[in-house]
Design a protein around this motif. Sequence first.
Motif, PDB file in Angstrom:
ATOM      1  N   THR A   6       0.795  -1.216  -0.167  1.00 42.56           N
ATOM      2  CA  THR A   6      -0.009  -0.037  -0.106  1.00 42.56           C
ATOM      3  C   THR A   6       0.895   1.187  -0.070  1.00 42.56           C
ATOM      4  O   THR A   6       1.938   1.310   0.632  1.00 42.56           O
ATOM      5  CB  THR A   6      -1.054   0.101   1.232  1.00 42.56           C
ATOM      6  OG1 THR A   6      -0.102  -0.166   2.414  1.00 42.56           O
ATOM      7  CG2 THR A   6      -1.844  -1.119   1.246  1.00 42.56           C
ATOM      8  N   THR A   8       1.838   5.029   0.919  1.00 45.19           N
ATOM      9  CA  THR A   8       1.868   5.718   2.233  1.00 45.19           C
ATOM     10  C   THR A   8       2.212   7.052   1.855  1.00 45.19           C
ATOM     11  O   THR A   8       2.925   7.407   1.094  1.00 45.19           O
ATOM     12  CB  THR A   8       2.738   5.137   3.324  1.00 45.19           C
ATOM     13  OG1 THR A   8       4.149   5.230   2.601  1.00 45.19           O
ATOM     14  CG2 THR A   8       2.281   3.423   3.676  1.00 45.19           C
ATOM     15  N   GLU A  43      -1.536   5.779   5.561  1.00 41.86           N
ATOM     16  CA  GLU A  43      -1.913   5.126   4.444  1.00 41.86           C
ATOM     17  C   GLU A  43      -2.395   6.157   3.227  1.00 41.86           C
ATOM     18  O   GLU A  43      -3.452   6.975   3.783  1.00 41.86           O
ATOM     19  CB  GLU A  43      -3.096   3.706   4.496  1.00 41.86           C
ATOM     20  CG  GLU A  43      -3.303   3.090   3.566  1.00 41.86           C
ATOM     21  CD  GLU A  43      -4.092   1.935   4.047  1.00 41.86           C
ATOM     22  OE1 GLU A  43      -4.819   1.488   3.145  1.00 41.86           O
ATOM     23  OE2 GLU A  43      -3.999   1.465   4.980  1.00 41.86           O
ATOM     24  N   ASP A  44      -2.134   6.226   2.129  1.00 41.79           N
ATOM     25  CA  ASP A  44      -2.430   6.983   1.019  1.00 41.79           C
ATOM     26  C   ASP A  44      -3.814   6.880   0.382  1.00 41.79           C
ATOM     27  O   ASP A  44      -3.854   6.168  -0.450  1.00 41.79           O
ATOM     28  CB  ASP A  44      -1.375   7.197   0.134  1.00 41.79           C
ATOM     29  CG  ASP A  44      -1.587   8.453  -0.763  1.00 41.79           C
ATOM     30  OD1 ASP A  44      -2.498   9.221  -0.517  1.00 41.79           O
ATOM     31  OD2 ASP A  44      -0.869   8.426  -1.967  1.00 41.79           O
ATOM     32  N   THR A  45      -5.142   7.467   1.197  1.00 42.43           N
ATOM     33  CA  THR A  45      -6.327   6.889   0.791  1.00 42.43           C
ATOM     34  C   THR A  45      -7.010   8.663   0.541  1.00 42.43           C
ATOM     35  O   THR A  45      -6.449   9.606   0.867  1.00 42.43           O
ATOM     36  CB  THR A  45      -7.090   6.294   1.845  1.00 42.43           C
ATOM     37  OG1 THR A  45      -7.214   7.129   2.953  1.00 42.43           O
ATOM     38  CG2 THR A  45      -6.719   4.927   1.959  1.00 42.43           C
ATOM     39  N   PRO A  46      -8.079   8.433  -0.435  1.00 45.79           N
ATOM     40  CA  PRO A  46      -8.630   9.836  -0.628  1.00 45.79           C
ATOM     41  C   PRO A  46      -9.195  10.354   0.632  1.00 45.79           C
ATOM     42  O   PRO A  46      -9.243  11.525   0.689  1.00 45.79           O
ATOM     43  CB  PRO A  46      -9.877   9.431  -1.238  1.00 45.79           C
ATOM     44  CG  PRO A  46      -9.456   7.995  -2.318  1.00 45.79           C
ATOM     45  CD  PRO A  46      -8.635   7.345  -1.045  1.00 45.79           C
ATOM     46  N   SER A  47      -9.612   9.685   1.714  1.00 43.40           N
ATOM     47  CA  SER A  47     -10.047  10.190   3.117  1.00 43.40           C
ATOM     48  C   SER A  47      -8.984  11.133   3.652  1.00 43.40           C
ATOM     49  O   SER A  47      -8.910  12.027   4.120  1.00 43.40           O
ATOM     50  CB  SER A  47     -10.843   9.338   3.979  1.00 43.40           C
ATOM     51  OG  SER A  47      -9.709   8.280   4.306  1.00 43.40           O
ATOM     52  N   VAL A  48      -7.616  10.360   3.559  1.00 41.15           N
ATOM     53  CA  VAL A  48      -6.543  10.780   4.189  1.00 41.15           C
ATOM     54  C   VAL A  48      -5.932  12.243   3.685  1.00 41.15           C
ATOM     55  O   VAL A  48      -5.929  13.137   3.989  1.00 41.15           O
ATOM     56  CB  VAL A  48      -5.265  10.037   4.327  1.00 41.15           C
ATOM     57  CG1 VAL A  48      -4.096  10.583   4.784  1.00 41.15           C
ATOM     58  CG2 VAL A  48      -5.611   8.860   5.484  1.00 41.15           C
ATOM     59  N   ARG A  49      -6.113  12.007   2.234  1.00 40.13           N
ATOM     60  CA  ARG A  49      -5.663  13.131   1.078  1.00 40.13           C
ATOM     61  C   ARG A  49      -6.570  14.395   1.460  1.00 40.13           C
ATOM     62  O   ARG A  49      -6.265  15.512   1.646  1.00 40.13           O
ATOM     63  CB  ARG A  49      -5.795  12.828   0.091  1.00 40.13           C
ATOM     64  CG  ARG A  49      -4.770  11.933  -0.600  1.00 40.13           C
ATOM     65  CD  ARG A  49      -3.284  12.870  -0.518  1.00 40.13           C
ATOM     66  NE  ARG A  49      -2.243  12.040  -0.919  1.00 40.13           N
ATOM     67  CZ  ARG A  49      -1.031  12.673  -1.178  1.00 40.13           C
ATOM     68  NH1 ARG A  49      -0.733  13.845  -1.067  1.00 40.13           N
ATOM     69  NH2 ARG A  49       0.017  11.697  -1.597  1.00 40.13           N
TER      70      ARG A  49
END
Length: 64
Positions: A6, A8, A43-49
């Motif tokens: 995944t 990050t 984790e590089d997810t849309p929610s984190v972004r």
Amino acid sequence: MAKKDTATVTVRQTGSPIRRTKDQRATLAGLGLNRVGREATLEDTPSVRGMIAKVAHMVEVVEK
């Protein structure tokens, strides 16, 4: 158990949450940041972004 590959992203807190709204302070806490200079690898997810974008004036993305 095998690890998943995944992407990050590492963020560093550069600004203080003093005199910021409660939702911005909560977003910093959600990112795992609580003090200027702290780093968190997420984790590089849309929610984190989206969370990073919300407090972009208080954090920076660290390139490693």
